[in-house]
Design a protein around this motif. Structure first.
Motif, PDB file in Angstrom:
ATOM      1  N   GLU A  23       0.809  -1.220   0.000  1.00  0.00           N
ATOM      2  CA  GLU A  23       0.000   0.000   0.000  1.00  0.00           C
ATOM      3  C   GLU A  23       0.839   1.266   0.000  1.00  0.00           C
ATOM      4  OE1 GLU A  23      -2.766  -0.214   3.165  1.00  0.00           O
ATOM      5  OE2 GLU A  23      -4.065  -1.658   2.158  1.00  0.00           O
ATOM      6  N   ALA A  24       1.885   1.289   0.831  1.00  0.00           N
ATOM      7  CA  ALA A  24       2.689   2.511   0.932  1.00  0.00           C
ATOM      8  C   ALA A  24       3.434   2.801  -0.360  1.00  0.00           C
ATOM      9  CB  ALA A  24       3.677   2.384   2.089  1.00  0.00           C
ATOM     10  N   LYS A  25       3.571   1.793  -1.240  1.00  0.00           N
ATOM     11  CA  LYS A  25       4.331   1.969  -2.463  1.00  0.00           C
ATOM     12  C   LYS A  25       3.452   2.423  -3.616  1.00  0.00           C
ATOM     13  CE  LYS A  25       7.471  -1.579  -0.805  1.00  0.00           C
ATOM     14  NZ  LYS A  25       8.090  -2.897  -1.057  1.00  0.00           N
ATOM     15  N   LYS A  26       2.172   2.580  -3.380  1.00  0.00           N
ATOM     16  CA  LYS A  26       1.275   3.087  -4.404  1.00  0.00           C
ATOM     17  C   LYS A  26       1.371   4.607  -4.452  1.00  0.00           C
ATOM     18  CE  LYS A  26      -3.080   3.033  -3.585  1.00  0.00           C
ATOM     19  NZ  LYS A  26      -4.493   2.708  -3.367  1.00  0.00           N
ATOM     20  N   PHE A  27       1.084   5.191  -5.618  1.00  0.00           N
ATOM     21  CA  PHE A  27       1.147   6.641  -5.776  1.00  0.00           C
ATOM     22  C   PHE A  27       0.349   7.340  -4.684  1.00  0.00           C
ATOM     23  CE2 PHE A  27      -0.913  10.465  -7.734  1.00  0.00           C
ATOM     24  CZ  PHE A  27       0.227  11.258  -7.735  1.00  0.00           C
ATOM     25  N   GLY A  28       1.018   8.216  -3.942  1.00  0.00           N
ATOM     26  CA  GLY A  28       0.380   8.919  -2.837  1.00  0.00           C
ATOM     27  C   GLY A  28       0.525   8.222  -1.508  1.00  0.00           C
ATOM     28  N   GLY A  29       1.092   7.000  -1.520  1.00  0.00           N
ATOM     29  CA  GLY A  29       1.291   6.289  -0.264  1.00  0.00           C
ATOM     30  C   GLY A  29       0.022   5.801   0.380  1.00  0.00           C
ATOM     31  N   SER A  30      -1.061   5.667  -0.410  1.00  0.00           N
ATOM     32  CA  SER A  30      -2.359   5.211   0.112  1.00  0.00           C
ATOM     33  C   SER A  30      -2.862   6.099   1.245  1.00  0.00           C
ATOM     34  CB  SER A  30      -2.281   3.754   0.582  1.00  0.00           C
ATOM     35  OG  SER A  30      -2.107   2.894  -0.509  1.00  0.00           O
ATOM     36  N   LYS A  31      -2.545   7.392   1.158  1.00  0.00           N
ATOM     37  CA  LYS A  31      -3.011   8.353   2.151  1.00  0.00           C
ATOM     38  C   LYS A  31      -3.892   9.401   1.486  1.00  0.00           C
ATOM     39  CE  LYS A  31       0.844   8.078   5.419  1.00  0.00           C
ATOM     40  NZ  LYS A  31       1.884   8.867   6.136  1.00  0.00           N
ATOM     41  N   SER A  32      -4.771  10.013   2.267  1.00  0.00           N
ATOM     42  CA  SER A  32      -5.581  11.116   1.771  1.00  0.00           C
ATOM     43  C   SER A  32      -4.777  12.408   1.912  1.00  0.00           C
ATOM     44  CB  SER A  32      -6.897  11.210   2.552  1.00  0.00           C
ATOM     45  OG  SER A  32      -7.708  10.075   2.308  1.00  0.00           O
ATOM     46  N   LEU A  33      -4.554  13.070   0.794  1.00  0.00           N
ATOM     47  CA  LEU A  33      -3.737  14.278   0.768  1.00  0.00           C
ATOM     48  C   LEU A  33      -4.470  15.379   0.028  1.00  0.00           C
ATOM     49  CD1 LEU A  33      -0.372  12.585  -0.326  1.00  0.00           C
ATOM     50  CD2 LEU A  33      -1.007  13.182   2.007  1.00  0.00           C
ATOM     51  N   GLY A  34      -4.229  16.615   0.418  1.00  0.00           N
ATOM     52  CA  GLY A  34      -4.795  17.759  -0.283  1.00  0.00           C
ATOM     53  C   GLY A  34      -6.287  17.929  -0.049  1.00  0.00           C
ATOM     54  N   LYS A  35      -6.970  18.508  -1.040  1.00  0.00           N
ATOM     55  CA  LYS A  35      -8.391  18.820  -0.912  1.00  0.00           C
ATOM     56  C   LYS A  35      -9.243  17.553  -0.987  1.00  0.00           C
ATOM     57  CE  LYS A  35      -8.055  23.483  -2.918  1.00  0.00           C
ATOM     58  NZ  LYS A  35      -8.584  24.402  -3.970  1.00  0.00           N
TER      59      LYS A  35
END
Length: 288
Positions: A23-35
């Motif tokens: 999961e952490a290696k997916k684009f964005g690190g599988s986190k909610s970022l920005g708007k």
């Protein structure tokens, strides 16, 4: 007796936690970022023709898999209990260690099998048909879809009345989604190889700073491959200055080195400056 229980428990725990996560290696690190915005699936206001070709019995293969898994689990459990209570493990000899190792290996294979990808449905094959040689010409004609196109679209509305679905004038939804799927793959590749300048072209400055910080937590090249991905518009709105879109991606990806597979379920929130001619759509938020 207690020693046997402790050994068995340690083996089971070790096997359960040996499966790594990509999961952490997916684009964005599988986190909610920005708007972030509330979203909902969209539907046409007029009836649509439905495809019944792929409506086979979807539970047939799953049932067989479940049956085999149940039989395997039963045999393992039965054989283990029979050996355990029959005194085969009494004293913990060298052969006992081999048996424990075999049991741990079988459990690991069983758990890994449960994580394998489900058979690819026809809809998923069609979702990235643009990757095939026959469709490359058509895709190149749609390559500017991420910046918008002037094609009339049917009327849509969100299934949730609180979520707007107002497409910008002249917006070509189908071409846009085709381009979005390809951009998803492009950005995952840039994430793998730490190509930050490529990522910068697709995102807002604020989101780029967040992504750069997340990528710095990973060492070296990553090996996350998008197996298949589909895209769906789940929010749309605009005013005199800015257009807003939200795209939901679903599919499957894997870490080619670790053999770990995960589901794709991301939403990208994009904005476009309507006051600037030919302005690109920029990703302003990622919702994992």
């Amino acid at each position: 007796m207690m020693k046997r229980y402790i050994t068995m428990f340690a083996l089971l725990v070790a096997v359960s936690f040996t499966a790594p996560h990509a999961e952490a290696k997916k684009f964005g690190g599988s986190k909610s970022l920005g708007k972030s915005y509330n979203t909902a699936p969209a539907q046409k206001q007029q009836p649509q023709q439905t495809d019944t070709i792929s409506k086979q019995n979807p539970t047939a293969s799953a049932g067989k898999k479940g049956l085999m898994g149940g039989l395997l689990g039963g045999l393992l459990a039965g054989g283990l209990l029979a050996a355990f209570f029959g005194g085969a493990f009494e004293g913990i000899q060298f052969m006992d260690i081999l048996i424990f190792g075999l049991i741990a290996f079988l459990i690991f294979k069983f758990l890994k099998g449960m994580r394998k990808a489900k058979p690819t449905a026809m809809g998923h094959q069609q979702a990235y048909a643009g990757d095939s040689p026959q469709a490359q010409g058509a895709y190149r004609q749609q390559a500017d879809a991420f910046t918008g196109a002037a094609t009339a679209q049917p009327e849509y509305r969100a299934t949730d009345s609180d979520v707007p679905f107002n497409l910008p004038p002249g917006f070509d939804m189908n071409a846009f989604l085709q381009g979005a799927r390809e951009h998803y793959r492009t950005l995952q590749g840039a994430w793998n190889f730490n190509e930050l300048e490529t990522i910068r072209e697709y995102v807002s400055p604020a989101l780029f700073d967040d992504l750069k910080a997340e990528r710095s937590k990973l060492d070296g090249e990553q090996h996350t491959e998008v197996m298949y991905v589909d895209a769906e518009l789940v929010r749309a709105d605009y005013d005199a200055n800015t257009a807003h879109l939200s795209v939901k991606f679903t599919g499957r990806y894997k870490d080619s080195h670790e053999g770990v597979e995960e589901d794709i379920s991301d939403i990208w929130h994009l904005e476009r400056d309507l006051m600037t001619p030919n302005a690109p759509w920029l990703i302003v938020g990622i919702q994992a």
